[in-house]
Design a protein around this motif. Structure first.
Motif, PDB file in Angstrom:
ATOM      1  N   ILE A 247      -9.108  46.818 -17.436  1.00 46.31           N
ATOM      2  CA  ILE A 247      -7.697  47.094 -17.445  1.00 46.31           C
ATOM      3  C   ILE A 247      -7.857  48.073 -16.268  1.00 46.31           C
ATOM      4  O   ILE A 247      -7.014  48.606 -15.438  1.00 46.31           O
ATOM      5  N   ARG A 248      -9.265  49.102 -15.941  1.00 43.91           N
ATOM      6  CA  ARG A 248      -9.113  49.757 -14.400  1.00 43.91           C
ATOM      7  C   ARG A 248      -8.491  49.000 -13.786  1.00 43.91           C
ATOM      8  O   ARG A 248      -8.452  50.017 -12.690  1.00 43.91           O
ATOM      9  N   LYS A 249      -9.269  47.992 -13.173  1.00 47.16           N
ATOM     10  CA  LYS A 249      -8.728  47.371 -11.780  1.00 47.16           C
ATOM     11  C   LYS A 249      -7.435  46.850 -11.695  1.00 47.16           C
ATOM     12  O   LYS A 249      -5.914  46.994 -10.889  1.00 47.16           O
ATOM     13  N   ALA A 250      -6.862  46.113 -13.165  1.00 48.97           N
ATOM     14  CA  ALA A 250      -5.420  46.356 -13.358  1.00 48.97           C
ATOM     15  C   ALA A 250      -4.272  47.783 -12.864  1.00 48.97           C
ATOM     16  O   ALA A 250      -3.952  48.047 -12.262  1.00 48.97           O
ATOM     17  N   ILE A 251      -4.989  48.607 -13.773  1.00 50.31           N
ATOM     18  CA  ILE A 251      -3.878  50.217 -13.125  1.00 50.31           C
ATOM     19  C   ILE A 251      -4.156  49.931 -11.207  1.00 50.31           C
ATOM     20  O   ILE A 251      -3.573  51.124 -11.512  1.00 50.31           O
ATOM     21  N   GLU A 252      -5.361  49.858 -11.176  1.00 48.13           N
ATOM     22  CA  GLU A 252      -5.475  50.822  -9.485  1.00 48.13           C
ATOM     23  C   GLU A 252      -4.861  49.657  -8.602  1.00 48.13           C
ATOM     24  O   GLU A 252      -4.041  49.950  -7.446  1.00 48.13           O
ATOM     25  N   ALA A 253      -4.589  47.964  -9.134  1.00 51.31           N
ATOM     26  CA  ALA A 253      -3.334  47.604  -8.398  1.00 51.31           C
ATOM     27  C   ALA A 253      -2.283  47.943  -8.563  1.00 51.31           C
ATOM     28  O   ALA A 253      -1.130  47.131  -8.057  1.00 51.31           O
ATOM     29  N   MET A 254      -1.590  48.621  -9.303  1.00 50.05           N
ATOM     30  CA  MET A 254      -0.543  48.580  -9.787  1.00 50.05           C
ATOM     31  C   MET A 254       0.446  49.435  -8.424  1.00 50.05           C
ATOM     32  O   MET A 254      -0.431  50.346  -7.652  1.00 50.05           O
ATOM     33  N   ASN A 255       1.725  48.883  -8.639  1.00 47.71           N
ATOM     34  CA  ASN A 255       2.632  49.644  -7.326  1.00 47.71           C
ATOM     35  C   ASN A 255       3.831  50.456  -7.791  1.00 47.71           C
ATOM     36  O   ASN A 255       5.195  49.109  -8.358  1.00 47.71           O
ATOM     37  N   VAL A 256       3.480  51.553  -7.997  1.00 47.50           N
ATOM     38  CA  VAL A 256       4.939  51.533  -8.597  1.00 47.50           C
ATOM     39  C   VAL A 256       5.885  52.290  -7.711  1.00 47.50           C
ATOM     40  O   VAL A 256       5.574  53.478  -6.899  1.00 47.50           O
ATOM     41  N   GLN A 257       7.190  51.580  -8.049  1.00 48.33           N
ATOM     42  CA  GLN A 257       8.214  52.289  -7.275  1.00 48.33           C
ATOM     43  C   GLN A 257       9.173  53.582  -7.444  1.00 48.33           C
ATOM     44  O   GLN A 257       9.679  53.127  -8.703  1.00 48.33           O
ATOM     45  N   PHE A 258       9.424  54.365  -6.754  1.00 43.83           N
ATOM     46  CA  PHE A 258       9.788  54.997  -7.050  1.00 43.83           C
ATOM     47  C   PHE A 258      10.493  56.150  -5.537  1.00 43.83           C
ATOM     48  O   PHE A 258       9.779  56.632  -5.397  1.00 43.83           O
ATOM     49  N   GLY A 259      11.814  56.457  -6.059  1.00 48.10           N
ATOM     50  CA  GLY A 259      12.539  56.859  -5.126  1.00 48.10           C
ATOM     51  C   GLY A 259      12.188  56.077  -3.391  1.00 48.10           C
ATOM     52  O   GLY A 259      12.330  56.996  -2.569  1.00 48.10           O
ATOM     53  N   GLY A 260      11.335  55.130  -3.493  1.00 45.78           N
ATOM     54  CA  GLY A 260      12.235  54.357  -1.912  1.00 45.78           C
ATOM     55  C   GLY A 260      10.364  54.566  -2.173  1.00 45.78           C
ATOM     56  O   GLY A 260       9.954  53.672  -0.503  1.00 45.78           O
ATOM     57  N   ASN A 261       9.789  55.249  -2.479  1.00 46.25           N
ATOM     58  CA  ASN A 261       7.776  55.252  -2.293  1.00 46.25           C
ATOM     59  C   ASN A 261       7.311  54.561  -3.029  1.00 46.25           C
ATOM     60  O   ASN A 261       7.448  53.911  -4.674  1.00 46.25           O
TER      61      ASN A 261
END
Length: 495
Positions: A250-264
């Motif tokens: 779970i920790r690795k999955a969260i670390e690998a997340m790519n959260v797209q917001f406001g073009g960033n």
């Protein structure tokens, strides 16, 4: 004509009976369902956050309203059926007059039958409408139950569902010995993240964490939003070792997340804690141990996972290597880690691949602070043992593609393909923090190791030797700057 009349009346009566039976079945089902809902609301629950009391009051009000609507519907149907029965009785009186030789004959019979069929059709329509309303009401109640146990933002189970599931898991463990584990996690530095990027970005992070947990958690386990930026996962029918593996996954999955917001593209990490169940342990104690493991992860520099053994929280190693069943004499002679020459050759090969495929390479150079003094006080054998233990720990935090080598004088060097200098510094700092928090027992006392660190990315046109020298130069410069800072802090403290 008597035969036709009997058949027609029988058909009408049959239709009415079937329609009423259909409604009766549907209505009874709805009443049973409502009683089940009421029993669920009346069942004792674990006290949670203050808002749960308000939610219970709202749910009770909605359930009461649904029950009132069903009662009104039942009265209306009873009225419709009663009116239909009165009409049928009047029709029956007319038919008896005709059978006794009354006026009208066949024309009157057909008119009576037409009226009876029309009344039956109207009742059938009313019953079908009532059945549809019951089905709609039942669906609304099901949706209400789902919403009452679902977090609106992340669409995970909420605190109420977590409390109920944890109590159920504890009871199953006590009665049937079905073990389970509890994972708690906290998004790192979430308040600062909100301050920098704004609360809408924070909400998107929480939603993404919810989707990630829903994806990586196994079927049969329950992922919940515990509150704020805290989440929890109840792992059913697992051992504590399984829980540790799941926590690191779970920790690795969260670390690998790519959260797209406001073009960033925003990135976050989480501190994770896991605790296994023990006999005669209350749920509150289990939650507290898992939370203490999360706190241990935060003290350790965040973005790591700890497990609680009922006494203290311990770091979960990112990779576990299985020991061979038996060591042959030849195996004991093989060096555990590459030396400088082997590392240099491998780095040369990786640099050539990097130039072909455009993959960055970063080196992290570690050195045990005051290693020469340590060897002088405790001997070369102790120094070698400490470096071997340090290398083993660092190796456990690396990926399969990374390479670690032992150098001279209490130094280690790590090659991180595909990592930027900033990402490598985060990895290195986590290692430094972990080592400083773990005292090493030596005889009747303990020592704490402190590491100096240098980071350097391989530059275009730089060979393996030059890249290693650059990492060493950054190590020396950083160590000198930190030593100067420590000296200044000591002077200020002495004033």
């Amino acid at each position: 004509m008597n035969l036709l009349l009997a058949v027609t009346v029988a058909r009408v009566a049959s239709d009415v009976a079937l329609a009423f039976a259909a409604f009766f079945v549907g209505f009874c089902g709805a009443v049973i369902y409502m009683r089940f809902i009421a029993a669920r609301h009346a069942a004792p629950a674990i006290p949670s956050e203050t808002a749960s009391g308000e939610m219970s009051a709202n749910d009770a009000a909605r359930a009461s309203m649904a029950a009132q609507q069903l009662r009104d519907l039942a009265r209306n149907v009873a009225y419709d059926v009663g009116a239909h029965n009165s009409f049928v009785e009047s029709i029956t009186d007319q038919l008896e007059e005709i059978e006794q030789g009354g006026a009208g004959g066949g024309a009157v019979v057909m008119d009576v039958v037409a009226k009876m069929l029309d009344a039956n059709k109207r009742l059938q329509t009313r019953l079908e409408d009532a059945e549809q309303k019951i089905a709609t009401q039942a669906e609304e109640i099901r949706n209400q139950q789902f919403e009452a146990r679902t977090d609106a933002l992340t669409r995970l189970a909420n605190r109420r569902a977590f409390d109920a599931a944890l109590l159920e898991s504890t009871e199953l463990f006590a009665s049937k010995g079905q073990s389970f584990a509890l994972i708690m996690l906290d998004v790192d530095n979430f308040k600062q993240f909100n301050d920098v990027h704004g609360h809408p970005a924070g909400d998107e992070v929480l939603r993404t964490v919810g989707r990630t947990l829903g994806r990586v958690v196994n079927p049969g386990d329950l992922a919940c939003r515990y509150g704020g930026e805290e989440f929890a996962v109840i792992l059913a029918n697992v051992t504590l070792d399984d829980g540790q593996l799941a926590a690191e996954r779970i920790r690795k999955a969260i670390e690998a997340m790519n959260v797209q917001f406001g073009g960033n593209a925003l990135r976050v990490t989480a501190s994770v804690g896991v605790a296994g169940c023990f006999s005669e342990e209350e749920t509150a104690a289990l939650v507290r141990r898992a939370d203490e493991a999360v706190y241990g992860a935060k003290k350790n520099g965040r973005n790591c996972a700890f497990w609680h053994d009922r006494e203290i929280a311990r770091l979960i190693l990112a990779a576990k290597t299985a020991e061979p069943a038996a060591k042959t004499p030849a195996a004991t002679e093989v060096k555990k880690f590459p030396n400088r020459a082997i590392f240099t050759d491998e780095l040369h090969r990786r640099i050539a691949e990097s130039r072909r495929f455009g993959v960055p390479i970063t080196l992290v150079h570690f050195r045990v602070r005051e290693f020469a003094e340590l060897e002088h006080n405790y001997g070369n054998a102790v120094g070698m043992l400490l470096i071997d233990s340090l290398a083993s720990f660092v190796q456990s935090t690396l990926r399969d593609m990374d390479l670690l080598a032992r150098l001279e004088g209490g130094e280690l060097i790590v090659m991180l393909p595909g990592s930027s200098a900033s990402a490598a510094k985060i990895v290195g700092q986590r290692v430094r923090t972990s080592i400083s928090l773990c005292p090493v027992p030596l005889g009747d006392h303990q020592i704490r190791l402190e590491l100096d660190m240098g980071v350097s990315s391989v530059q275009p046109g730089e060979d393996a030797t030059g890249a290693m020298e650059s990492a060493r130069a950054d190590l020396d410069a950083t160590a000198a700057a930190e030593a100067q800072q420590r000296l200044q802090e000591a002077d200020l403290a002495a004033v």
